[in-house]
Scaffold this motif. Structure first.
Motif, PDB file in Angstrom:
ATOM      1  N   THR A 167       0.856  -1.194   0.000  1.00  0.00           N
ATOM      2  CA  THR A 167       0.000   0.000   0.000  1.00  0.00           C
ATOM      3  C   THR A 167       0.886   1.236   0.000  1.00  0.00           C
ATOM      4  N   ILE A 168       0.554   2.190  -0.883  1.00  0.00           N
ATOM      5  CA  ILE A 168       1.336   3.430  -0.955  1.00  0.00           C
ATOM      6  C   ILE A 168       1.086   4.244   0.318  1.00  0.00           C
ATOM      7  N   ARG A 169       2.168   4.702   0.971  1.00  0.00           N
ATOM      8  CA  ARG A 169       2.046   5.462   2.225  1.00  0.00           C
ATOM      9  C   ARG A 169       2.524   6.902   2.112  1.00  0.00           C
ATOM     10  N   SER A 170       3.075   7.290   0.957  1.00  0.00           N
ATOM     11  CA  SER A 170       3.458   8.697   0.778  1.00  0.00           C
ATOM     12  C   SER A 170       3.293   9.067  -0.683  1.00  0.00           C
ATOM     13  N   ALA A 171       3.067  10.342  -0.928  1.00  0.00           N
ATOM     14  CA  ALA A 171       2.935  10.815  -2.312  1.00  0.00           C
ATOM     15  C   ALA A 171       4.281  10.685  -3.021  1.00  0.00           C
ATOM     16  N   GLY A 172       4.218  10.640  -4.347  1.00  0.00           N
ATOM     17  CA  GLY A 172       5.449  10.489  -5.118  1.00  0.00           C
ATOM     18  C   GLY A 172       6.311  11.733  -5.078  1.00  0.00           C
ATOM     19  N   ALA A 173       7.588  11.554  -4.784  1.00  0.00           N
ATOM     20  CA  ALA A 173       8.552  12.666  -4.765  1.00  0.00           C
ATOM     21  C   ALA A 173       9.401  12.570  -6.022  1.00  0.00           C
ATOM     22  N   LEU A 174       9.411  13.656  -6.814  1.00  0.00           N
ATOM     23  CA  LEU A 174      10.089  13.625  -8.109  1.00  0.00           C
ATOM     24  C   LEU A 174      11.326  14.511  -8.104  1.00  0.00           C
ATOM     25  N   GLN A 175      12.451  13.968  -8.580  1.00  0.00           N
ATOM     26  CA  GLN A 175      13.677  14.741  -8.786  1.00  0.00           C
ATOM     27  C   GLN A 175      14.058  14.619 -10.257  1.00  0.00           C
ATOM     28  N   SER A 219      15.802  14.927 -19.561  1.00  0.00           N
ATOM     29  CA  SER A 219      15.053  13.683 -19.729  1.00  0.00           C
ATOM     30  C   SER A 219      15.195  12.686 -18.584  1.00  0.00           C
ATOM     31  N   LYS A 220      16.072  12.952 -17.630  1.00  0.00           N
ATOM     32  CA  LYS A 220      16.280  11.969 -16.569  1.00  0.00           C
ATOM     33  C   LYS A 220      15.585  12.399 -15.291  1.00  0.00           C
ATOM     34  N   SER A 221      15.031  11.397 -14.592  1.00  0.00           N
ATOM     35  CA  SER A 221      14.318  11.711 -13.352  1.00  0.00           C
ATOM     36  C   SER A 221      14.357  10.527 -12.398  1.00  0.00           C
ATOM     37  N   ARG A 222      14.114  10.851 -11.121  1.00  0.00           N
ATOM     38  CA  ARG A 222      14.019   9.821 -10.075  1.00  0.00           C
ATOM     39  C   ARG A 222      12.727  10.073  -9.313  1.00  0.00           C
ATOM     40  N   LEU A 223      11.864   9.045  -9.307  1.00  0.00           N
ATOM     41  CA  LEU A 223      10.576   9.139  -8.628  1.00  0.00           C
ATOM     42  C   LEU A 223      10.573   8.134  -7.484  1.00  0.00           C
ATOM     43  N   TRP A 261      11.574   4.678  -8.948  1.00  0.00           N
ATOM     44  CA  TRP A 261      11.475   4.528 -10.406  1.00  0.00           C
ATOM     45  C   TRP A 261      12.449   5.507 -11.063  1.00  0.00           C
ATOM     46  N   PHE A 262      13.119   5.086 -12.097  1.00  0.00           N
ATOM     47  CA  PHE A 262      13.958   6.014 -12.852  1.00  0.00           C
ATOM     48  C   PHE A 262      13.295   6.302 -14.198  1.00  0.00           C
ATOM     49  N   ASN A 263      13.236   7.579 -14.521  1.00  0.00           N
ATOM     50  CA  ASN A 263      12.683   8.046 -15.803  1.00  0.00           C
ATOM     51  C   ASN A 263      11.239   7.597 -16.017  1.00  0.00           C
ATOM     52  N   ARG A 264      10.449   7.626 -14.922  1.00  0.00           N
ATOM     53  CA  ARG A 264       9.016   7.291 -14.994  1.00  0.00           C
ATOM     54  C   ARG A 264       8.212   8.417 -14.334  1.00  0.00           C
TER      55      ARG A 264
END
Length: 695
Positions: free
Chosen positions: A67-75, A80-84, A99-102
């Protein structure tokens, strides 16, 4: 009644969702019919079964539900590159999912929402690096399943192939027919064919998939073996073979006249061959033994027996050098017996060829030694009783059957110095009986083998110098004849020039496949008489060349050769009374290359070498190239499925040897399937008589 499988006729475009473009791409994979598609089996499975964190090893790929317990934090990193990331609770453990690049998933990561994650587990950080994620509230998911993984490419994706095969099973699954006799299904507790094909594509668990695979592997191996055993059985039904009449005393007297003593292995092989030769049906036997085990002498005695019983013999070898050598050695063995030996190769002059052919046809020639020239259309024998083929493991069932047409169903003895693991022998030569010589002839010493790097070449040159000073000779083998831009390997032409410069007082010869037969003959004769002390050669010397005074084999870029080929080359030395050596010069970059070098230095047992070569290279490449005698199986692995292979062979032999197999309606489908195979199609009227109702 037609037993042909309707699914093998239906084109694959009949499956919903297969467009003309997709059909064309499936053709490239060998999938043309619905049957081909259903038999396009997965090569592994992705495991999406839900697991507990406590079961997982660090770094392992796993699937969890939480179960997800926190909202997604995006860097974000650059454009084009990201860390979620977010926190997920699973079984009261809070972990970090990354997740990378999602970045597009950020809005879907809502606290309280159920999620299924598949990825790599980092035990120290309590972190899962996510490869795939699904939300159960969106409908059916892969979680809890084993998903098949197929060989795909182009626009044919994994997801499309899974969906299309599932569709084919829905549309045509009910038409999948059983092909094995009920007695075999019950004897081995095999899954019904329809269920096995469903389960191999969609197993409920690993044991389910394993049982489906076992059933289909057995079917594949049984069918191949049935072809071989039926072919063998039909030949045994024919009593128009040559029943050689020769006394044991005649053979014993000739064997005792030889200038050496036969080993026990040679005697056993000779007895097995002579028993076959005295029977009224055609012998079909493989004689295998390690390099230098003395197979040629066994063949010479078998040829002697055929001549003494009033017939002719033929010995077919792969190269002209070997043919010339065998012709000389046989003439020497038969000196004083009155047996006439002739040589037939492609390089004979037209006049000499005509004379040789006339001698064979009139029966003036007793034994003919030659290359493939022996099976050309204009070669006629007065009475061919025995055909021996040397190193012809490249012959499949069809090619071996051609040889018999040169006579009235003569006996056939196939020889190979590539010791073949029993697994491969059963598969490639299932229609042959097998004789094996394991020990070396008396007085032969084991060859000492060393592996050195190119940086130690000076020491290798010193070794060559010492052997030459002792009056011995050396082979130096190269993979290529001339320089290649594609492969950075030492070539024979340059190396010969370099060695001649290094040894100005020695004569360094050169031998390769592009030389004319006369040039090869001249070089080999000079090497045999020690006019040439060092012979630089390509693998043209791999089989049969016999120079007892050669004691050192140096193989350049040894990692470029297969294990069995290295062993064959090593076998060119150690043929005399002196200690012999093999030096492998190699800087292998791969694990396989290093394993080959290790195996060569650890053992000189050809059967052990063959076993390791089969494991390293696989059966398709065991002989150095894909050969016509070797089938390519969809599922079966000859090393891993050895037990099933032996069982399938025994079952096929038992069935093909029963009279009711050839007549009972119960086996009509199998007989009709055999009839479709090229091996059985119209090759002889006698065979057709053995196959009631066409088969």
């Amino acid at each position: 009644m037609n037993h042909k499988d309707p699914l093998s006729i239906l084109p694959v475009r009949q499956v919903k969702g297969v467009s003309p473009r997709k059909e064309s791409e499936l053709h490239a994979f060998g999938v043309r019919t619905v049957a081909d598609l259903l038999e396009y089996y997965p090569f592994r499975y992705e495991d999406y079964r839900i697991r507990e964190l406590t079961e997982a090893q660090d770094g392992e790929k796993m699937t969890i539900r939480g179960t997800i317990r926190s909202a997604g934090a995006l860097q974000r990193y650059g454009r084009s590159k990201s860390r979620l990331s977010c926190k997920v609770e699973t079984n009261r453990v809070l972990i970090t999912a990354v997740w990378f690049n999602r970045h597009f998933l950020q809005d879907q990561l809502v606290p309280g929402r159920e999620i299924v994650l598949t990825g790599k587990w980092d035990k120290q950080r309590l972190q899962l690096t996510v490869a795939e994620s699904e939300f159960p509230d969106r409908g059916p998911s892969k979680s809890g399943t084993l998903q098949p993984v197929y060989s795909v490419g182009g626009s044919v994706t994994q997801a499309w192939m899974r969906k299309t095969i599932r569709q084919a099973l829905e549309q045509f699954g009910a038409m999948i027919a059983e092909v094995l006799p009920r007695e075999l299904i019950e004897r081995h507790r095999l899954m019904p064919r329809r269920e096995a094909i469903f389960r191999i594509h969609h197993p409920e668990d690993t044991s389910d998939g394993r049982e489906a695979r076992r059933r289909l592997v057995y079917e594949e191996l049984f069918w191949f073996q049935l072809k071989l055993q039926a072919f063998r059985s039909l030949n045994r039904k024919r009593t128009d073979g040559v029943a050689h009449q020769v006394s044991a005393d005649t053979i014993r007297s000739f064997a005792e006249s030889l200038p050496f003593e036969l080993t026990e292995g040679q005697k056993k092989a000779i007895n097995e061959i002579l028993v076959d030769m005295r029977r009224p049906y055609a012998m079909n036997r493989l004689l295998q033994g390690d390099v230098g085990a003395g197979k040629t002498v066994v063949a010479a005695i078998a040829l002697y027996a055929t001549v003494k019983s009033g017939h002719q013999g033929a010995l077919m070898v792969p190269t002209e050098i070997l043919a010339e050598q065998h012709a000389r050695s046989l003439a020497k063995l038969y000196a004083g017996t009155g047996i006439e030996v002739a040589l037939l190769t492609g390089s004979l002059t037209e006049r000499r060829r005509r004379e040789t052919l006339a001698g064979i046809q009139m029966g003036l020639t007793d034994i003919v030694v030659g290359t493939h020239a022996l099976i050309q259309e204009d070669v006629f024998f007065r009475s061919l009783g025995l055909v021996v083929t040397d190193e012809q493991h490249r012959f499949g069932v069809n090619q071996r059957s051609i040889l018999r047409r040169k006579g009235m169903n003569p006996d056939v003895l196939t020889m190979t110095a590539t010791p073949i693991p029993r697994t491969l022998a059963i598969t490639a030569f299932g229609d042959l009986d097998i004789s094996t010589i394991r020990e070396r002839p008396h007085g032969r010493k084991p060859i000492k083998t060393y592996w050195v790097k190119h940086s130690m070449m000076d020491r290798v040159l010193g070794f060559i110098r010492r052997e030459a000073a002792a009056g011995r000779q050396t082979y130096v083998i190269c993979p290529l004849i001339e320089e290649s831009d594609k492969l950075d390997v030492q070539n024979a032409i340059d190396l010969q020039a370099q060695l001649q410069q290094a040894f100005p007082d020695l004569r360094v010869g050169l031998l390769h496949g592009r030389m004319t037969a006369a040039e090869k003959e001249e070089v080999m004769r000079a090497f045999e008489t020690n006019e040439v002390q060092v012979l630089v050669a390509t693998t043209v010397v791999e089989v049969g060349v016999d120079v007892p005074n050669a004691t050192l084999m140096v193989i350049m870029d040894a990692e470029r050769f297969g294990l069995s080929q290295l062993h064959q080359l090593r076998g060119r030395v150690g043929r005399g009374a002196h200690q012999s050596y093999c030096v492998l010069v190699a800087d292998p970059k791969s694990d396989v290359g290093r394993e080959r070098m290790g195996a060569m230095t650890e053992t000189d047992d050809g059967f052990e070498i063959a076993r390791r070569d089969l494991e390293l290279r696989g059966p398709g490449d065991f002989f150095g190239t894909k050969q016509s005698g070797l089938p390519e199986f969809r599922l079966a692995d000859m090393a891993a499925d050895f037990a099933i292979l032996e069982q399938a062979r025994d079952d096929a032999a038992e069935l093909a040897g029963r009279e009711d197999f050839w007549h009972s309606p119960e086996y009509a489908a199998l007989r009709e399937r055999l009839q479709q195979d090229p091996v059985f199609k119209g090759s002889s009227s006698t065979r057709q008589q053995c196959l009631p109702g066409g088969i």
